[in-house]
Enzyme design. Structure first.
Site, PDB file in Angstrom:
ATOM      1  N   ARG A  69      54.996   0.098  44.269  1.00 29.77           N
ATOM      2  CA  ARG A  69      54.227   1.373  45.159  1.00 29.77           C
ATOM      3  C   ARG A  69      53.362   1.250  45.394  1.00 29.77           C
ATOM      4  O   ARG A  69      52.694   0.456  45.116  1.00 29.77           O
ATOM      5  CB  ARG A  69      53.969   2.811  43.670  1.00 29.77           C
ATOM      6  CG  ARG A  69      54.831   3.767  43.490  1.00 29.77           C
ATOM      7  CD  ARG A  69      54.664   4.237  42.524  1.00 29.77           C
ATOM      8  NE  ARG A  69      53.790   5.218  43.209  1.00 29.77           N
ATOM      9  CZ  ARG A  69      53.566   6.367  41.820  1.00 29.77           C
ATOM     10  NH1 ARG A  69      54.116   6.566  41.322  1.00 29.77           N
ATOM     11  NH2 ARG A  69      52.164   6.864  42.110  1.00 29.77           N
ATOM     12  N   LYS A 105      53.617  10.754  32.204  1.00 31.34           N
ATOM     13  CA  LYS A 105      54.150  11.842  33.117  1.00 31.34           C
ATOM     14  C   LYS A 105      55.029  11.404  33.676  1.00 31.34           C
ATOM     15  O   LYS A 105      56.217  12.354  33.473  1.00 31.34           O
ATOM     16  CB  LYS A 105      53.421  12.467  34.243  1.00 31.34           C
ATOM     17  CG  LYS A 105      51.550  12.562  34.008  1.00 31.34           C
ATOM     18  CD  LYS A 105      50.735  13.485  35.099  1.00 31.34           C
ATOM     19  CE  LYS A 105      51.060  12.926  36.163  1.00 31.34           C
ATOM     20  NZ  LYS A 105      49.563  11.990  36.611  1.00 31.34           N
ATOM     21  N   ARG A 139      42.108   5.589  42.730  1.00 28.23           N
ATOM     22  CA  ARG A 139      42.923   6.824  42.282  1.00 28.23           C
ATOM     23  C   ARG A 139      42.694   7.311  40.522  1.00 28.23           C
ATOM     24  O   ARG A 139      42.606   9.169  40.124  1.00 28.23           O
ATOM     25  CB  ARG A 139      44.485   6.854  42.094  1.00 28.23           C
ATOM     26  CG  ARG A 139      45.619   6.234  43.391  1.00 28.23           C
ATOM     27  CD  ARG A 139      46.849   5.989  43.010  1.00 28.23           C
ATOM     28  NE  ARG A 139      48.135   6.161  42.260  1.00 28.23           N
ATOM     29  CZ  ARG A 139      48.487   5.916  41.678  1.00 28.23           C
ATOM     30  NH1 ARG A 139      48.671   4.003  41.441  1.00 28.23           N
ATOM     31  NH2 ARG A 139      49.498   6.211  40.995  1.00 28.23           N
ATOM     32  N   ARG A 144      47.111  19.474  41.131  1.00 22.53           N
ATOM     33  CA  ARG A 144      46.205  18.014  40.726  1.00 22.53           C
ATOM     34  C   ARG A 144      44.574  18.772  41.838  1.00 22.53           C
ATOM     35  O   ARG A 144      43.694  17.723  40.878  1.00 22.53           O
ATOM     36  CB  ARG A 144      45.805  16.863  42.301  1.00 22.53           C
ATOM     37  CG  ARG A 144      46.601  16.006  41.487  1.00 22.53           C
ATOM     38  CD  ARG A 144      46.730  15.000  42.593  1.00 22.53           C
ATOM     39  NE  ARG A 144      47.791  13.473  42.296  1.00 22.53           N
ATOM     40  CZ  ARG A 144      48.922  13.126  41.496  1.00 22.53           C
ATOM     41  NH1 ARG A 144      49.710  14.023  42.097  1.00 22.53           N
ATOM     42  NH2 ARG A 144      48.746  12.278  41.300  1.00 22.53           N
ATOM     43  N   ARG A 157      52.969  -1.633  36.067  1.00 26.49           N
ATOM     44  CA  ARG A 157      54.015  -1.002  37.067  1.00 26.49           C
ATOM     45  C   ARG A 157      54.077  -1.339  38.479  1.00 26.49           C
ATOM     46  O   ARG A 157      54.900  -1.896  38.872  1.00 26.49           O
ATOM     47  CB  ARG A 157      53.538   0.476  36.898  1.00 26.49           C
ATOM     48  CG  ARG A 157      54.843   1.322  37.568  1.00 26.49           C
ATOM     49  CD  ARG A 157      54.014   3.211  37.389  1.00 26.49           C
ATOM     50  NE  ARG A 157      53.347   3.796  37.947  1.00 26.49           N
ATOM     51  CZ  ARG A 157      52.856   4.624  38.891  1.00 26.49           C
ATOM     52  NH1 ARG A 157      53.356   5.466  37.660  1.00 26.49           N
ATOM     53  NH2 ARG A 157      51.983   5.530  38.947  1.00 26.49           N
TER      54      ARG A 157
END
Ligand code: AMP
Length: 194
Positions: free
Chosen positions: A134, A14, A145, A89, A128
């Site tokens: 993160r 995204k 998630r 969401r 990532r």
């Protein structure tokens, strides 16, 4: 206004596709995740609340995130259009967004749904995590998630499908291929934007 939602599970691309869309169509980017990460960095009160949810992979309560979004919309009414990245969401957020946009005499023109299979998502997110630092790109939080996505966010596909606004694009292909498909959809629809 050309208002677009970039939709898909964590790791579906995204953020990457948003950047390309912004470069071509000049839209204003609203990434709720990015807004929250900035608040955490600045050590604000909101950041402290958000951090508790983010690090365990949970969603921030609807009321709070809707208020944040409403403020960002109000502060950027001169934009050519918005790209919503990571919002909505939940169904409640989707309804609130419709309401906020209709008050401004505009609406969502397309929901670009990036479809990527789960194995590829996991690979991308773990990679990532090694690079981004993160706190939520950690293997246990990633699973959470993805579960939250399936339970709370995925029902939005049906919500937008019923409105005829859902466009599914295979997100496994190269960044350029995915963007080409996105641009086809947006070029076709942009004349309808109001
Ligand atoms: P993202 O960068 O979009 O993956 O978002 C990172 C995290 O921020 C999510 O896992 C949630 O904890 C929180 N978050 C971002 N956007 C929302 C939203 N629209 N509703 C609730 N929580 C959100």
């Amino acid at each position: 206004m050309l208002n677009v939602i970039i939709f898909g599970p964590p790791g579906s691309g995204k953020g990457t596709q948003s950047e390309l869309i912004i470069a071509k169509y000049g839209l204003y980017h609203i990434s709720t995740g990015e807004i929250l990460r900035q608040e955490i960095k600045k050590q604000t009160e909101l950041g402290a609340v958000a951090d508790e949810y983010i690090k365990t992979g949970q969603l921030i309560p609807d009321e709070l995130i809707i208020k944040i979004l409403a403020d960002v919309l109000d502060a950027n009414l001169g934009a050519k259009g918005f790209i919503f990245d990571g919002f909505p969401r939940t169904i409640a957020q989707g309804k609130a967004l419709d309401q906020l946009l209709s008050e401004k005499n505009t609406s969502i023109i397309a929901v670009l749904n990036l479809a990527v299979d789960e194995e590829e998502l996991l690979n991308r997110l773990i990679k990532r995590g090694e690079e981004s630092g993160r706190t939520d790109d950690d293997p246990v939080v990633i699973q959470k998630r993805l579960e939250v996505y399936r339970n709370q966010t995925e029902p939005l596909k049906e919500f937008y499908k019923k409105k005829g606004k859902l466009f599914t694009i295979k997100g496994n292909n190269s960044i350029e291929d995915v963007f080409e498909k996105i641009a086809e959809v947006l070029d076709r629809l942009s004349f309808q934007a109001k």
